[in-house]
Scaffold this motif. Structure first.
Motif, PDB file in Angstrom:
ATOM      1  N   MET A 127      42.405  48.675  27.124  1.00 24.85           N
ATOM      2  CA  MET A 127      43.407  48.615  28.367  1.00 24.85           C
ATOM      3  C   MET A 127      44.943  48.619  27.834  1.00 24.85           C
ATOM      4  SD  MET A 127      40.880  46.662  30.866  1.00 24.85           S
ATOM      5  CE  MET A 127      41.954  46.880  32.188  1.00 24.85           C
ATOM      6  N   CYS A 165      50.812  49.971  33.284  1.00 24.01           N
ATOM      7  CA  CYS A 165      50.088  49.230  32.332  1.00 24.01           C
ATOM      8  C   CYS A 165      48.708  48.697  33.194  1.00 24.01           C
ATOM      9  CB  CYS A 165      50.865  48.184  31.786  1.00 24.01           C
ATOM     10  SG  CYS A 165      52.223  48.510  30.369  1.00 24.01           S
ATOM     11  N   ASP A 166      47.647  48.471  32.486  1.00 21.72           N
ATOM     12  CA  ASP A 166      46.340  47.988  33.107  1.00 21.72           C
ATOM     13  C   ASP A 166      46.557  46.580  33.459  1.00 21.72           C
ATOM     14  OD1 ASP A 166      44.866  50.646  33.170  1.00 21.72           O
ATOM     15  OD2 ASP A 166      44.986  50.348  30.942  1.00 21.72           O
ATOM     16  N   LYS A 184      41.229  40.479  33.416  1.00 20.53           N
ATOM     17  CA  LYS A 184      40.688  42.017  33.588  1.00 20.53           C
ATOM     18  C   LYS A 184      39.268  41.946  34.243  1.00 20.53           C
ATOM     19  CE  LYS A 184      42.012  42.997  28.685  1.00 20.53           C
ATOM     20  NZ  LYS A 184      41.227  43.105  27.323  1.00 20.53           N
ATOM     21  N   LYS A 187      46.164  42.273  36.785  1.00 21.33           N
ATOM     22  CA  LYS A 187      45.944  43.720  36.818  1.00 21.33           C
ATOM     23  C   LYS A 187      47.267  44.323  37.544  1.00 21.33           C
ATOM     24  CE  LYS A 187      40.856  44.085  37.478  1.00 21.33           C
ATOM     25  NZ  LYS A 187      39.695  44.594  38.130  1.00 21.33           N
TER      26      LYS A 187
END
Length: 234
Positions: A1, A97-98, A123, A164
């Motif tokens: 990620m 971006c994650d 996450k 996130k």
């Protein structure tokens, strides 16, 4: 990620009382901000590091990087009139971006454990805010009287605050409010829940000259015994 790290260093540092903003003050021989950037660079593989600076300090930072041979890759973004605007400017570079981690530039003692715990929690749960229980006795003052406050269940919040990507982008798609004291309060105002992670008493925000003395002592002790504090790069 993919991970973006927004390091907010847009303040003037007036409470420090020095001749230059506190993010550029020397800590163990190098500017505070360099210690902070290096910690994230050494902790997160392939992190997209975004540093938010006052526009008028661009040349100073460029000269400092040259003077100290500081070559860690990072993107410079100019700050706004308050922290909210500065973070929002940084988020432009974090698009896609994650995970996004947002950290105070003057918290150079943050440990790898605090960073990684927050990232993993974000996450899983969408958000992560390091915090430590309040241990001081508290009182509330109002109109010439004061009263004690029950400190049980109260926590002091730290950074990095991690989210996130889609959550923090959506959260900052709003107008500024004076109630926004950190990124968690912005996300909460948009209806997102906040998950706390374990902070670290050493993860202090350098605000006063005494804070600098504490940081000097911590980093000096690390030089003598690298295992005594989470391996801060020096």
């Amino acid at each position: 990620m993919s991970t973006a790290v927004i390091i907010v260093a847009g303040g003037s540092g007036l409470r420090m009382g020095g001749p230059i903003p506190k993010q550029f003050a020397l800590l163990c021989g190098r500017p505070v901000l360099m210690h902070t950037i290096e910690k994230f660079y050494n902790t997160i593989e392939d992190a997209n590091i975004i540093v938010v600076l006052p526009k008028q300090e661009e040349d100073r930072w460029s000269n400092l990087c040259s003077q100290y041979g500081f070559n860690i890759p990072h993107i410079i973004v100019f700050g706004g009139k308050n922290r909210f605007d500065s973070v929002r400017n940084g988020l432009v570079q974090a698009y896609g971006c994650d995970i996004v981690a947002i950290h105070d530039g003057v918290r150079p003692l943050v440990s790898s454990k605090v960073i990684l715990d927050a990232l993993e929690t974000a996450k899983k749960h969408g958000s992560a805010v390091p915090a430590i229980p309040v241990t001081d006795t508290l009182r509330k003052y109002s109109v010439n009287e004061s009263m004690g406050i029950d400190r049980s269940g109260l926590f002091a919040v730290q950074t990095p605050q991690c989210f996130k990507g889609e959550i923090i982008m959506d959260s900052y798609d709003t107008e500024f409010s004076p109630l926004f004291t950190d990124d968690a309060s912005v996300a909460e105002a948009k209806g997102y829940s906040i998950t706390l992670t374990e902070g670290d008493p050493l993860n202090i925000k350098l605000t006063t000259p005494s804070d600098m003395l504490i940081a000097e002592a911590v980093l000096s002790a690390t030089r003598i015994d690298p295992g005594s504090v989470d391996s801060h790069p020096l």
